[in-house]
Design an enzyme around this catalytic site. Structure first.
Site, PDB file in Angstrom:
ATOM      1  N   ILE A   1      -0.412 -30.399  28.145  1.00 22.88           N
ATOM      2  CA  ILE A   1      -1.282 -31.545  28.208  1.00 22.88           C
ATOM      3  C   ILE A   1      -1.556 -32.095  27.130  1.00 22.88           C
ATOM      4  O   ILE A   1      -0.895 -31.302  26.129  1.00 22.88           O
ATOM      5  CB  ILE A   1      -2.379 -29.983  28.535  1.00 22.88           C
ATOM      6  CG1 ILE A   1      -2.532 -28.966  27.500  1.00 22.88           C
ATOM      7  CG2 ILE A   1      -2.670 -28.619  29.786  1.00 22.88           C
ATOM      8  CD1 ILE A   1      -4.001 -28.563  27.443  1.00 22.88           C
TER       9      ILE A   1
ATOM     10  N   THR B   1       1.876 -35.221  24.414  1.00 25.56           N
ATOM     11  CA  THR B   1       1.205 -33.292  25.439  1.00 25.56           C
ATOM     12  C   THR B   1       1.870 -32.071  24.782  1.00 25.56           C
ATOM     13  O   THR B   1       2.775 -32.691  23.519  1.00 25.56           O
ATOM     14  CB  THR B   1       1.756 -33.612  26.767  1.00 25.56           C
ATOM     15  OG1 THR B   1       3.295 -33.287  26.621  1.00 25.56           O
ATOM     16  CG2 THR B   1       1.214 -34.617  27.588  1.00 25.56           C
ATOM     17  N   ASP B   2       1.483 -31.428  24.577  1.00 25.49           N
ATOM     18  CA  ASP B   2       2.535 -29.944  24.129  1.00 25.49           C
ATOM     19  C   ASP B   2       2.902 -28.675  24.946  1.00 25.49           C
ATOM     20  O   ASP B   2       3.136 -30.130  26.017  1.00 25.49           O
ATOM     21  CB  ASP B   2       0.523 -28.793  23.252  1.00 25.49           C
ATOM     22  CG  ASP B   2      -0.227 -28.388  24.558  1.00 25.49           C
ATOM     23  OD1 ASP B   2       0.323 -28.710  25.296  1.00 25.49           O
ATOM     24  OD2 ASP B   2      -0.978 -28.324  23.925  1.00 25.49           O
ATOM     25  N   PHE B   3       3.310 -27.874  24.369  1.00 23.61           N
ATOM     26  CA  PHE B   3       4.396 -27.070  25.278  1.00 23.61           C
ATOM     27  C   PHE B   3       3.868 -27.007  26.677  1.00 23.61           C
ATOM     28  O   PHE B   3       4.071 -26.940  27.457  1.00 23.61           O
ATOM     29  CB  PHE B   3       4.944 -26.047  24.713  1.00 23.61           C
ATOM     30  CG  PHE B   3       3.961 -25.719  24.393  1.00 23.61           C
ATOM     31  CD1 PHE B   3       3.618 -24.345  24.687  1.00 23.61           C
ATOM     32  CD2 PHE B   3       2.805 -25.074  23.365  1.00 23.61           C
ATOM     33  CE1 PHE B   3       2.684 -22.905  25.127  1.00 23.61           C
ATOM     34  CE2 PHE B   3       1.906 -23.951  23.009  1.00 23.61           C
ATOM     35  CZ  PHE B   3       1.780 -22.833  23.878  1.00 23.61           C
ATOM     36  N   SER B   4       2.723 -27.318  26.834  1.00 26.86           N
ATOM     37  CA  SER B   4       2.399 -26.320  28.037  1.00 26.86           C
ATOM     38  C   SER B   4       1.524 -27.870  28.700  1.00 26.86           C
ATOM     39  O   SER B   4       1.330 -27.704  30.073  1.00 26.86           O
ATOM     40  CB  SER B   4       0.566 -25.738  27.896  1.00 26.86           C
ATOM     41  OG  SER B   4      -0.408 -26.704  27.090  1.00 26.86           O
TER      42      SER B   4
END
Length: 151
Positions: A31, A26-29
């Site tokens: 997702i 996942t990325d920082f958000s």
């Protein structure tokens, strides 16, 4: 050697492989980072070939005799990101052949969460030797066509 748990299964002419989304995907958000879908789909294509009965090493050795220095390369890929996946989701990576031509194979792929399609892809893989497109050796071409639906 195949492992149904790791390699997935072929149902109705399509390869299905489950992937769990981990924090690292996942990325920082929170997702799934878009490039990680490419990794999931690469695993799907590899396991699809394996489950079709292809001992990749044996097939590649045979193909090397016919076409020394060969490789499969992704020639083109069209992606459509429809919905996001999140950490802990269990995804189904679905792969099936669309066309097998002289020097290329076109595959369709979807990444699904249940019945929901998250990502769609059309992938064209070329067979090359010495930097040029070459006809796919017969043994590989027949294997790739094995689960194409009759027209």
């Amino acid at each position: 050697m195949t492992s149904p748990i790791l390699d997935g299964e072929i149902r109705d002419g399509r390869h299905h492989m489950q992937v769990r989304v981990y924090y690292e995907d996942t990325d920082f958000s929170g997702i799934v980072y878009h490039a990680n879908y490419l990794r999931f789909m690469e695993r799907g294509r590899t396991n699809h070939l394996r489950l079709m009965g292809a001992s990749q090493h044996a097939l590649f050795e045979q193909a090397l005799e016919e076409t020394p220095g060969f490789a499969f390369v992704v020639r083109s890929m069209e992606l459509d990101f429809l919905r996001p996946a999140r950490m802990d989701d269990v995804l189904d990576v679905v792969t099936w052949p669309v066309a097998v031509k002289g020097a290329s194979i076109t595959l369709a792929q979807e990444v699904r969460r249940g019945d929901e399609v998250l990502v769609k892809a059309a992938v064209r893989v070329a067979f090359i030797s010495e930097g040029r497109a070459k006809p796919i050796p017969k043994s590989l071409r027949l294997l790739m066509k094995a689960d194409l639906a009759p027209e």
